[in-house]
Design an enzyme around this catalytic site. Structure first.
Site, PDB file in Angstrom:
ATOM      1  N   ASN A  35       3.235  -5.393 -10.486  1.00 38.80           N
ATOM      2  CA  ASN A  35       2.234  -5.171  -9.606  1.00 38.80           C
ATOM      3  C   ASN A  35       0.856  -5.810 -10.188  1.00 38.80           C
ATOM      4  O   ASN A  35       0.823  -6.010 -11.505  1.00 38.80           O
ATOM      5  CB  ASN A  35       1.855  -3.682  -9.522  1.00 38.80           C
ATOM      6  CG  ASN A  35       0.846  -3.385  -8.436  1.00 38.80           C
ATOM      7  OD1 ASN A  35       0.802  -3.986  -7.379  1.00 38.80           O
ATOM      8  ND2 ASN A  35      -0.062  -2.407  -8.891  1.00 38.80           N
ATOM      9  N   ASP A  37      -0.107   2.777 -11.103  1.00 40.46           N
ATOM     10  CA  ASP A  37      -0.953   1.775 -12.080  1.00 40.46           C
ATOM     11  C   ASP A  37      -0.900   2.099 -13.323  1.00 40.46           C
ATOM     12  O   ASP A  37      -2.027   2.063 -14.069  1.00 40.46           O
ATOM     13  CB  ASP A  37      -2.559   2.100 -11.347  1.00 40.46           C
ATOM     14  CG  ASP A  37      -2.552   1.494  -9.844  1.00 40.46           C
ATOM     15  OD1 ASP A  37      -1.779   0.674  -9.652  1.00 40.46           O
ATOM     16  OD2 ASP A  37      -3.307   1.966  -9.354  1.00 40.46           O
ATOM     17  N   HIS A  66      -3.223  -5.278  -9.976  1.00 44.51           N
ATOM     18  CA  HIS A  66      -4.307  -4.317  -9.490  1.00 44.51           C
ATOM     19  C   HIS A  66      -5.802  -4.734  -9.909  1.00 44.51           C
ATOM     20  O   HIS A  66      -6.042  -5.523 -10.971  1.00 44.51           O
ATOM     21  CB  HIS A  66      -4.078  -2.959 -10.277  1.00 44.51           C
ATOM     22  CG  HIS A  66      -4.962  -1.830  -9.878  1.00 44.51           C
ATOM     23  ND1 HIS A  66      -4.706  -1.046  -8.807  1.00 44.51           N
ATOM     24  CD2 HIS A  66      -6.181  -1.235 -10.655  1.00 44.51           C
ATOM     25  CE1 HIS A  66      -5.710  -0.344  -8.869  1.00 44.51           C
ATOM     26  NE2 HIS A  66      -6.633  -0.426  -9.797  1.00 44.51           N
ATOM     27  N   GLU A 118      -7.140 -12.973 -10.136  1.00 49.26           N
ATOM     28  CA  GLU A 118      -5.964 -12.445  -9.899  1.00 49.26           C
ATOM     29  C   GLU A 118      -4.871 -13.599  -9.630  1.00 49.26           C
ATOM     30  O   GLU A 118      -3.758 -13.736  -9.924  1.00 49.26           O
ATOM     31  CB  GLU A 118      -5.939 -11.761  -8.460  1.00 49.26           C
ATOM     32  CG  GLU A 118      -6.618 -10.179  -8.739  1.00 49.26           C
ATOM     33  CD  GLU A 118      -6.626  -9.366  -7.521  1.00 49.26           C
ATOM     34  OE1 GLU A 118      -5.446  -9.153  -6.573  1.00 49.26           O
ATOM     35  OE2 GLU A 118      -7.412  -8.621  -7.360  1.00 49.26           O
ATOM     36  N   THR A 132       5.937   1.633 -13.101  1.00 51.20           N
ATOM     37  CA  THR A 132       6.797   2.708 -13.333  1.00 51.20           C
ATOM     38  C   THR A 132       6.545   3.911 -12.499  1.00 51.20           C
ATOM     39  O   THR A 132       5.816   3.497 -11.343  1.00 51.20           O
ATOM     40  CB  THR A 132       6.534   3.135 -14.965  1.00 51.20           C
ATOM     41  OG1 THR A 132       4.933   3.352 -14.966  1.00 51.20           O
ATOM     42  CG2 THR A 132       6.544   2.076 -15.711  1.00 51.20           C
ATOM     43  N   MET A 161       0.861  -1.146   0.081  1.00 55.03           N
ATOM     44  CA  MET A 161      -0.020   0.076  -0.006  1.00 55.03           C
ATOM     45  C   MET A 161       1.085   1.209  -0.031  1.00 55.03           C
ATOM     46  O   MET A 161       0.671   2.320   0.435  1.00 55.03           O
ATOM     47  CB  MET A 161      -0.893   0.146   1.113  1.00 55.03           C
ATOM     48  CG  MET A 161      -1.910  -1.333   1.370  1.00 55.03           C
ATOM     49  SD  MET A 161      -2.790  -1.230  -0.391  1.00 55.03           S
ATOM     50  CE  MET A 161      -3.992  -0.056   0.043  1.00 55.03           C
ATOM     51  N   ARG A 162       1.990   1.201  -0.707  1.00 53.24           N
ATOM     52  CA  ARG A 162       2.887   2.479  -0.864  1.00 53.24           C
ATOM     53  C   ARG A 162       3.264   2.646  -2.314  1.00 53.24           C
ATOM     54  O   ARG A 162       3.619   1.800  -2.958  1.00 53.24           O
ATOM     55  CB  ARG A 162       3.903   2.329  -0.028  1.00 53.24           C
ATOM     56  CG  ARG A 162       4.152   2.426   1.530  1.00 53.24           C
ATOM     57  CD  ARG A 162       5.099   2.052   2.384  1.00 53.24           C
ATOM     58  NE  ARG A 162       4.544   2.357   3.598  1.00 53.24           N
ATOM     59  CZ  ARG A 162       4.457   3.285   4.518  1.00 53.24           C
ATOM     60  NH1 ARG A 162       4.751   4.542   3.585  1.00 53.24           N
ATOM     61  NH2 ARG A 162       3.746   3.639   5.455  1.00 53.24           N
ATOM     62  N   ILE A 163       3.394   3.831  -2.585  1.00 53.44           N
ATOM     63  CA  ILE A 163       3.471   4.197  -3.812  1.00 53.44           C
ATOM     64  C   ILE A 163       5.228   4.322  -3.847  1.00 53.44           C
ATOM     65  O   ILE A 163       5.768   5.235  -2.998  1.00 53.44           O
ATOM     66  CB  ILE A 163       3.005   5.549  -4.203  1.00 53.44           C
ATOM     67  CG1 ILE A 163       1.506   5.428  -4.432  1.00 53.44           C
ATOM     68  CG2 ILE A 163       3.539   5.981  -5.937  1.00 53.44           C
ATOM     69  CD1 ILE A 163       0.790   6.436  -4.874  1.00 53.44           C
ATOM     70  N   LEU A 164       5.961   3.750  -4.865  1.00 54.90           N
ATOM     71  CA  LEU A 164       7.393   3.701  -4.795  1.00 54.90           C
ATOM     72  C   LEU A 164       7.796   4.632  -5.480  1.00 54.90           C
ATOM     73  O   LEU A 164       7.276   5.201  -6.369  1.00 54.90           O
ATOM     74  CB  LEU A 164       7.846   2.233  -5.243  1.00 54.90           C
ATOM     75  CG  LEU A 164       7.611   1.071  -4.627  1.00 54.90           C
ATOM     76  CD1 LEU A 164       7.807  -0.228  -5.466  1.00 54.90           C
ATOM     77  CD2 LEU A 164       8.343   0.838  -3.209  1.00 54.90           C
TER      78      LEU A 164
HETATM   79  C1  GRF Z   1      -5.580  -7.188  -4.297  1.00 62.22           C
HETATM   80  O1  GRF Z   1      -6.857  -6.926  -4.915  1.00 62.22           O
HETATM   81  C2  GRF Z   1      -4.502  -6.776  -5.391  1.00 62.22           C
HETATM   82  O2  GRF Z   1      -5.183  -6.649  -6.519  1.00 62.22           O
HETATM   83  C3  GRF Z   1      -4.323  -5.385  -4.779  1.00 62.22           C
HETATM   84  O3  GRF Z   1      -4.510  -5.514  -3.429  1.00 62.22           O
HETATM   85  C4  GRF Z   1      -5.255  -6.690  -3.132  1.00 62.22           C
HETATM   86  C5  GRF Z   1      -4.166  -7.509  -2.201  1.00 62.22           C
HETATM   87  O4  GRF Z   1      -4.741  -8.509  -1.668  1.00 62.22           O
HETATM   88  N1  GRF Z   1      -3.337  -4.521  -5.159  1.00 62.22           N
HETATM   89  P1  GRF Z   1      -4.001  -9.976  -1.273  1.00 62.22           P
HETATM   90  O5  GRF Z   1      -3.289  -9.110   0.183  1.00 62.22           O
HETATM   91  O6  GRF Z   1      -2.934 -10.289  -2.070  1.00 62.22           O
HETATM   92  O7  GRF Z   1      -4.969 -10.886  -0.667  1.00 62.22           O
END
Ligand code: GRF
Length: 192
Positions: A109, A147, A111, A176, A143, A92-95
Site C-alpha cells: 500500500n 497503515d 500512504h 509517491e 497487515t 478506500m476499503r480496509i481489507l
Molecule cells: C494517494 O494519496 C495514496 O497515497 C492514498 O490514496 C491516494 C490515491 O491517489 N492511499 P491516486 O488515486 O493514486 O491518484
C-alpha cells in the site's frame, strides 16, 4: 518468470498510472498488470486501465451481504488472473483478515504520510493540523492493522507555511509516483 500484478483502486488512479508507466518504460521488468479492480463503478482508475488494454473490473461491495463475502469474490477474481502481487492504490476499503492472510507478504500500500504518523483518512490535513514541518509518503506491506505493516520505502517533503491540503497533497503525490514503482520493482526482483 513474470509477476502477475493486480491493482485495487477507488479513485483517480495516478499511482496506478505511475506503475503502468514504469512497466511500459522497462523500469519494472518481468511484471504485468493483469487486472485493475475497483469498488467504485466510475473510478477513473478503471478508465486508465482500459486505455492500456488492462482488464478493468468493478466489483460492487453492496451486492454482498457482508465484507467477508465481498472479499471472497475479490479473491476469486484475483485467482482467475493467477495474481502474485496485490497493489493498493487509493483503495478506500480496509481489507479483512482472511484476505490479508491469503495474500500475506504480497499486498503493498502507499500512504500519504510518514508512517507511523497520521494513519487513516486525510493524512495531509492531519499533518497540517498538527503543524509538522516535514511530511511525506510511505510504501508498506499490508497487515491486519491499518497503515501499520512493515515499512518498505519512505520519502519526505517540506510542509510550507502557506500550504493547503491540496498543495501538500500534490507535493507528496510527486514523491509517491517515484517510491511506489521503486518498491514494486524491489518486490518483483525478490529483494524485499
Ligand atoms: C494517494 O494519496 C495514496 O497515497 C492514498 O490514496 C491516494 C490515491 O491517489 N492511499 P491516486 O488515486 O493514486 O491518484
Amino acid at each position: 518468470m513474470v509477476v502477475n500484478i493486480a491493482v485495487l483502486a477507488s479513485g483517480r488512479g495516478t499511482n496506478l498510472q505511475s506503475i503502468i508507466d514504469n512497466i511500459e518504460n522497462g523500469y519494472i521488468h518481468d511484471a504485468c498488470i493483469k487486472v485493475v479492480i475497483s469498488d467504485v463503478k466510475d473510478a477513473y482508475a478503471l478508465e486508465r486501465a482500459k486505455k492500456h488494454d488492462i482488464d478493468a473490473v468493478f466489483i460492487d461491495p453492496f451486492k454482498f451481504s457482508n465484507k467477508s463475502e465481498y472479499e471472497k469474490e475479490l479473491i476469486r477474481e484475483l485467482q482467475d488472473y493467477y495474481i502474485d502481487l496485490v497493489l493498493l492504490a487509493g483503495f478506500m476499503r480496509i481489507l479483512g483478515s482472511d484476505f490479508v492472510k491469503f495474500y500475506e507478504h504480497r499486498i503493498l500500500n502507499i500512504h500519504p504520510s510518514l508512517l507511523p504518523a497520521f494513519k487513516g483518512l486525510r493524512a495531509q490535513k492531519q499533518a497540517l493540523d498538527y503543524g509538522v514541518k516535514v511530511s511525506g509518503c510511505t510504501v508498506h506491506f499490508v497487515t491486519q492493522d491499518m497503515d501499520s505493516g512493515p515499512i518498505i520505502l519512505q520519502e519526505c517533503v517540506p510542509v510550507l507555511d502557506d500550504d493547503t491540503e491540496e498543495s501538500l497533497e500534490n507535493r507528496i503525490l510527486q514523491k509517491e509516483h517515484v517510491i511506489y514503482p521503486k518498491a514494486v520493482k524491489l518486490w518483483v526482483e525478490g529483494k524485499l
